[in-house]
Design a protein around this motif. Structure first.
Motif, PDB file in Angstrom:
ATOM      1  N   CYS A 112       2.577  -1.486   4.421  1.00 13.03           N
ATOM      2  CA  CYS A 112       1.871  -0.206   4.325  1.00 13.03           C
ATOM      3  C   CYS A 112       2.856   0.938   4.517  1.00 13.03           C
ATOM      4  CB  CYS A 112       0.785  -0.104   5.402  1.00 13.03           C
ATOM      5  SG  CYS A 112      -0.525  -1.299   5.248  1.00 13.03           S
ATOM      6  N   ALA A 143      -0.037   4.433  -0.327  1.00 14.24           N
ATOM      7  CA  ALA A 143      -0.681   5.642   0.197  1.00 14.24           C
ATOM      8  C   ALA A 143      -0.939   6.703  -0.872  1.00 14.24           C
ATOM      9  CB  ALA A 143       0.139   6.248   1.344  1.00 14.24           C
ATOM     10  N   VAL A 169      -5.834   5.210   2.874  1.00 13.26           N
ATOM     11  CA  VAL A 169      -4.783   4.263   2.498  1.00 13.26           C
ATOM     12  C   VAL A 169      -3.506   4.624   3.254  1.00 13.26           C
ATOM     13  CG1 VAL A 169      -5.597   3.608   0.182  1.00 13.26           C
ATOM     14  CG2 VAL A 169      -4.278   5.715   0.483  1.00 13.26           C
ATOM     15  N   GLY A 170      -2.537   3.699   3.223  1.00 12.91           N
ATOM     16  CA  GLY A 170      -1.248   3.983   3.817  1.00 12.91           C
ATOM     17  C   GLY A 170      -1.115   3.554   5.262  1.00 12.91           C
ATOM     18  N   SER A 171       0.009   3.889   5.870  1.00 15.19           N
ATOM     19  CA  SER A 171       0.360   3.378   7.193  1.00 15.19           C
ATOM     20  C   SER A 171      -0.546   3.886   8.305  1.00 15.19           C
ATOM     21  CB  SER A 171       1.814   3.742   7.517  1.00 15.19           C
ATOM     22  OG  SER A 171       1.982   5.146   7.568  1.00 15.19           O
ATOM     23  N   ASP A 199       0.865  -1.185   0.000  1.00 17.08           N
ATOM     24  CA  ASP A 199       0.000   0.000   0.000  1.00 17.08           C
ATOM     25  C   ASP A 199       0.897   1.229   0.000  1.00 17.08           C
ATOM     26  OD1 ASP A 199      -1.678   2.126   0.518  1.00 17.08           O
ATOM     27  OD2 ASP A 199      -2.766   1.148   2.148  1.00 17.08           O
ATOM     28  N   CYS A 213      -4.688   1.476   7.650  1.00 15.95           N
ATOM     29  CA  CYS A 213      -4.285   0.146   7.175  1.00 15.95           C
ATOM     30  C   CYS A 213      -5.452  -0.727   6.716  1.00 15.95           C
ATOM     31  CB  CYS A 213      -3.540  -0.580   8.289  1.00 15.95           C
ATOM     32  SG  CYS A 213      -1.987   0.199   8.770  1.00 15.95           S
ATOM     33  N   ALA A 236      -5.316  -2.184   3.120  1.00 17.90           N
ATOM     34  CA  ALA A 236      -4.311  -3.242   2.967  1.00 17.90           C
ATOM     35  C   ALA A 236      -4.731  -4.509   3.705  1.00 17.90           C
ATOM     36  CB  ALA A 236      -2.955  -2.757   3.467  1.00 17.90           C
TER      37      ALA A 236
END
Length: 451
Positions: A241, A184, A219-221, A182, A224, A227
């Motif tokens: 991520c 982001a 999206v992204g860290s 992912d 999560c 993902a």
């Protein structure tokens, strides 16, 4: 050292077209940085500039370029690349300065300017304070014949990709592994899937369609869920991520469970210690890292060295102590054997290498310790307010520490990037934990509302 107002814990950051993140201020920052690094006045000095995928990145890239070239700096424009690529290319391209235009995990409306010195490391507080002093002064341009040039660099992404792949154990491949990555909708949207695929993985890429406005959007860290769903839906072995500038990583195991930076650091520290690679048996992390991590390391005969919040301070402590592994709970993993700053993709590759070397699934590797319950709440304050200086707030903090005693810890601090007071506590007694945090939050809210 001058007091800093413009710079926070990671460069200058804010909402685009609002002070300090305006085109005019970016031009002045560029000119000030150019003056600071140009030093002897000789023409030919170089600066590399990277950015993430935010719409405002075009504006700040142009403004910084104008300011820098006005001081005689020659600008090399990398386009969208991860933050660690800027640290790498600053040194490999013999630049005097590196700049990354990004607000990391923040929403698209925010942006920021981060600086790297000629050694590839982020600037110290002292250096940033000197640049800030120059920003507020007279920025005399060079003569017309000494103005710098700006050049697009087309292969920056590929240089970074090859360097990251070179950190993977020689002869090892990812064949047979199914990996969700992912990106982001951020800076690594092309390079991360490319690297994983070139090393042999079957790649399911999400967050790889940036439009300037969707960076870090669900999206992204820091989000999560996308993902996690992809890992479960595709039966993937692991999910990686990244955040908007790809300097941090959060991992998803094959069941969809999340592993944060503390769990990743625990794994790496333990493995590196077994391999006699962990210098002095020390892991460097911030005051935000979970108490469970500290106890886990102690059980292995290792030591946790804590710093204030900010990956820059982690790296500074690592360099002072000669240590080679550190990071943050939020997912910055710094391995100075390989890089000068946190690198989410590099850390993800090291985790994949551990999966291959041990033959264990992600779930067995990413659950190193039981987390001590941790509660974090943020309280926003207004312009000109300083809630932590109020006697009633300090009294509430002292009372909370007394209630907690030896059963846990309390940490209260100002955010370095937003007008927030962060109230955090850890304790196995979750009832006491909530009582302590709620009490401090209530007092902070009371003084901010009364102001």
């Amino acid at each position: 050292m001058s007091e800093r107002h413009l710079f926070g814990t990671d460069g200058v950051r804010g909402t685009a077209n609002t002070w300090p993140m305006t085109a005019d201020m970016a031009l002045r920052i560029g000119a000030a940085a150019g003056r600071f690094f140009r030093g002897d006045g000789a023409n030919g000095h170089r600066v590399v500039i990277g950015k993430d995928t935010r719409l405002s990145g075009y504006m700040f890239e142009n403004a910084l370029t104008a300011g820098l070239t006005s001081t005689g700096m020659n600008v090399l424009l990398l386009g969208p690349v991860p933050t660690p690529a800027v640290g790498l290319l600053t040194t490999s391209m013999r630049a005097d300065l590196g700049i990354m235009i990004s607000a990391s995990h923040n929403p698209h409306a925010d942006n920021g300017i981060k600086f790297f010195g000629p050694d590839g490391f982020k600037l110290s507080d002292a250096a940033e304070a000197e640049i800030e002093t120059l920003v507020s002064g007279e920025l005399a341009p060079v003569a017309a014949g000494e103005i710098g040039r700006a050049t697009r660099v087309d292969d920056g992404r590929f240089r970074y990709a090859e360097r990251v792949k070179a950190t993977f154990p020689q002869g090892m491949r990812l064949d047979g592994l199914k990996v969700v990555v992912d990106c982001a909708n951020g800076a690594a949207y092309r390079v991360a899937p490319e690297v994983l695929w070139e090393l042999g993985a079957e790649v399911i890429a999400v967050g790889v369609r940036p439009n300037g406005l969707n960076i870090n959007d669900k999206v992204g860290s820091t989000h999560c869920e996308t993902a996690q769903e992809a890992v479960v839906a595709h039966g993937a072995d692991v999910g990686i991520c990244l955040d908007g500038d790809a300097d941090r990583v959060i991992l998803i195991d094959e069941t969809g469970a999340v592993a944060d930076g503390d769990q990743i650091m625990a794994l790496f520290a333990g493995r590196w210690a077994e391999q006699q690679r962990l210098r002095d048996g020390v892991l460097v992390a911030t005051v935000m890292s979970n108490l469970g991590l500290e106890r886990y390391l102690g059980g292995l005969g290792l030591r946790l060295e804590r710093t204030k919040v900010g990956d820059r301070y982690v790296v500074e402590a690592m360099r002072r102590g000669g240590w080679n592994l550190g990071g943050e709970q939020s997912g910055h993993i710094v391995m100075t054997d390989f890089a000068t700053t946190g690198d989410g993709l590099l850390a993800g590759l090291q985790f994949l290498a551990a999966m291959i070397e041990t033959g264990l699934p992600a779930s067995a590797l990413s659950r190193r310790f039981e987390r001590v319950p941790q509660l974090l709440r943020n309280v926003r304050f207004g312009l000109g307010q300083d809630p932590l200086s109020e006697a009633s707030v300090q009294a509430a903090i002292t009372a909370a520490e007394g209630m907690m005693g030896a059963r846990g810890r309390v940490l209260i601090r100002k955010s370095g990037t937003e007008p927030l007071i962060r109230v955090m506590a850890e304790c196995e007694d979750e009832g006491l934990l909530a009582e302590v945090v709620d009490g401090i939050v209530a007092e902070v809210e009371s003084v901010t509302a009364a102001a």
